[in-house]
Design a protein around this motif. Structure first.
Motif, PDB file in Angstrom:
ATOM      1  N   HIS A 141      25.339  49.043  53.957  1.00  0.00           N
ATOM      2  CA  HIS A 141      24.849  50.162  54.766  1.00  0.00           C
ATOM      3  C   HIS A 141      24.574  49.744  56.212  1.00  0.00           C
ATOM      4  CE1 HIS A 141      24.421  53.005  51.441  1.00  0.00           C
ATOM      5  NE2 HIS A 141      24.034  51.964  50.722  1.00  0.00           N
ATOM      6  N   GLY A 142      24.125  48.521  56.419  1.00  0.00           N
ATOM      7  CA  GLY A 142      23.889  48.004  57.769  1.00  0.00           C
ATOM      8  C   GLY A 142      22.518  48.283  58.340  1.00  0.00           C
ATOM      9  N   LEU A 143      21.652  48.905  57.589  1.00  0.00           N
ATOM     10  CA  LEU A 143      20.314  49.182  58.098  1.00  0.00           C
ATOM     11  C   LEU A 143      19.538  47.894  58.352  1.00  0.00           C
ATOM     12  CD1 LEU A 143      19.407  52.185  55.790  1.00  0.00           C
ATOM     13  CD2 LEU A 143      20.237  52.249  58.150  1.00  0.00           C
ATOM     14  N   CYS A 144      19.766  46.901  57.531  1.00  0.00           N
ATOM     15  CA  CYS A 144      19.096  45.613  57.710  1.00  0.00           C
ATOM     16  C   CYS A 144      19.550  44.942  59.000  1.00  0.00           C
ATOM     17  CB  CYS A 144      19.343  44.698  56.519  1.00  0.00           C
ATOM     18  SG  CYS A 144      21.096  44.409  56.195  1.00  0.00           S
ATOM     19  N   GLU A 145      20.825  45.073  59.308  1.00  0.00           N
ATOM     20  CA  GLU A 145      21.364  44.504  60.543  1.00  0.00           C
ATOM     21  C   GLU A 145      20.697  45.143  61.753  1.00  0.00           C
ATOM     22  OE1 GLU A 145      25.681  43.698  62.571  1.00  0.00           O
ATOM     23  OE2 GLU A 145      25.411  45.568  61.452  1.00  0.00           O
ATOM     24  N   GLU A 146      20.474  46.439  61.690  1.00  0.00           N
ATOM     25  CA  GLU A 146      19.793  47.128  62.785  1.00  0.00           C
ATOM     26  C   GLU A 146      18.356  46.646  62.930  1.00  0.00           C
ATOM     27  OE1 GLU A 146      20.108  51.373  62.405  1.00  0.00           O
ATOM     28  OE2 GLU A 146      22.267  51.258  62.071  1.00  0.00           O
ATOM     29  N   ALA A 147      17.697  46.364  61.818  1.00  0.00           N
ATOM     30  CA  ALA A 147      16.303  45.928  61.840  1.00  0.00           C
ATOM     31  C   ALA A 147      16.143  44.469  62.265  1.00  0.00           C
ATOM     32  CB  ALA A 147      15.671  46.136  60.465  1.00  0.00           C
ATOM     33  N   ALA A 148      17.139  43.631  61.951  1.00  0.00           N
ATOM     34  CA  ALA A 148      17.029  42.193  62.238  1.00  0.00           C
ATOM     35  C   ALA A 148      18.378  41.628  62.692  1.00  0.00           C
ATOM     36  CB  ALA A 148      16.525  41.461  60.997  1.00  0.00           C
ATOM     37  N   PRO A 149      18.867  42.062  63.853  1.00  0.00           N
ATOM     38  CA  PRO A 149      20.203  41.630  64.295  1.00  0.00           C
ATOM     39  C   PRO A 149      20.307  40.137  64.601  1.00  0.00           C
ATOM     40  CG  PRO A 149      19.087  42.827  66.035  1.00  0.00           C
ATOM     41  CD  PRO A 149      18.248  42.965  64.798  1.00  0.00           C
TER      42      PRO A 149
ATOM     43  N   PRO B 278      18.342  50.286  51.315  1.00  0.00           N
ATOM     44  CA  PRO B 278      18.226  51.357  50.320  1.00  0.00           C
ATOM     45  C   PRO B 278      18.530  50.927  48.887  1.00  0.00           C
ATOM     46  CG  PRO B 278      20.235  51.624  51.591  1.00  0.00           C
ATOM     47  CD  PRO B 278      19.479  50.479  52.206  1.00  0.00           C
ATOM     48  N   VAL B 279      19.101  49.734  48.702  1.00  0.00           N
ATOM     49  CA  VAL B 279      19.431  49.281  47.352  1.00  0.00           C
ATOM     50  C   VAL B 279      18.661  48.016  46.965  1.00  0.00           C
ATOM     51  CG1 VAL B 279      21.699  50.375  47.318  1.00  0.00           C
ATOM     52  CG2 VAL B 279      21.476  48.038  48.191  1.00  0.00           C
ATOM     53  N   ALA B 280      17.668  47.649  47.768  1.00  0.00           N
ATOM     54  CA  ALA B 280      16.819  46.482  47.497  1.00  0.00           C
ATOM     55  C   ALA B 280      17.628  45.203  47.271  1.00  0.00           C
ATOM     56  CB  ALA B 280      15.887  46.765  46.324  1.00  0.00           C
ATOM     57  N   ALA B 281      18.590  44.964  48.159  1.00  0.00           N
ATOM     58  CA  ALA B 281      19.444  43.776  48.019  1.00  0.00           C
ATOM     59  C   ALA B 281      18.876  42.547  48.717  1.00  0.00           C
ATOM     60  CB  ALA B 281      20.832  44.070  48.588  1.00  0.00           C
TER      61      ALA B 281
ATOM     62  N   ALA C 176      13.848  44.352  57.653  1.00  0.00           N
ATOM     63  CA  ALA C 176      15.177  44.411  57.037  1.00  0.00           C
ATOM     64  C   ALA C 176      15.071  44.621  55.531  1.00  0.00           C
ATOM     65  CB  ALA C 176      15.958  43.140  57.351  1.00  0.00           C
ATOM     66  N   VAL C 177      14.142  43.921  54.908  1.00  0.00           N
ATOM     67  CA  VAL C 177      13.933  44.067  53.460  1.00  0.00           C
ATOM     68  C   VAL C 177      13.500  45.498  53.137  1.00  0.00           C
ATOM     69  CG1 VAL C 177      12.459  43.352  51.531  1.00  0.00           C
ATOM     70  CG2 VAL C 177      13.443  41.625  53.064  1.00  0.00           C
TER      71      VAL C 177
END
Length: 62
Positions: free
Chosen positions: A13-21, A55-58, A50-51
């Motif tokens: 999804h890339g949301l983690c990348e946005e939070a911690a680039p 959305p899928v707790a990966a 990022a954690v």
């Protein structure tokens, strides 16, 4: 502390990348790459963000 990725759960999804680039990025195939597993206290807030947004707790921090 380190960031641990459960690759089987990650859907890119890339949301983690946005939070911690500075700590992670999606490669050209949409796969998450952890740039540095070991994190400092200064990076902890970004890693936690990022954690939280995954959305899928990966991701988790150990």
């Amino acid at each position: 502390m380190k960031i641990v990725l459960d690759r089987a759960r990650c859907e890119g999804h890339g949301l983690c990348e946005e939070a911690a680039p500075d700590l992670m990025h999606l490669d050209d195939d949409g796969e998450l790459v952890i740039d540095r597993e070991e994190i400092t206290e200064a990076e902890l807030a970004a890693a936690n963000a990022a954690v939280r947004v995954c959305p899928v707790a990966a991701l988790r921090i150990e």
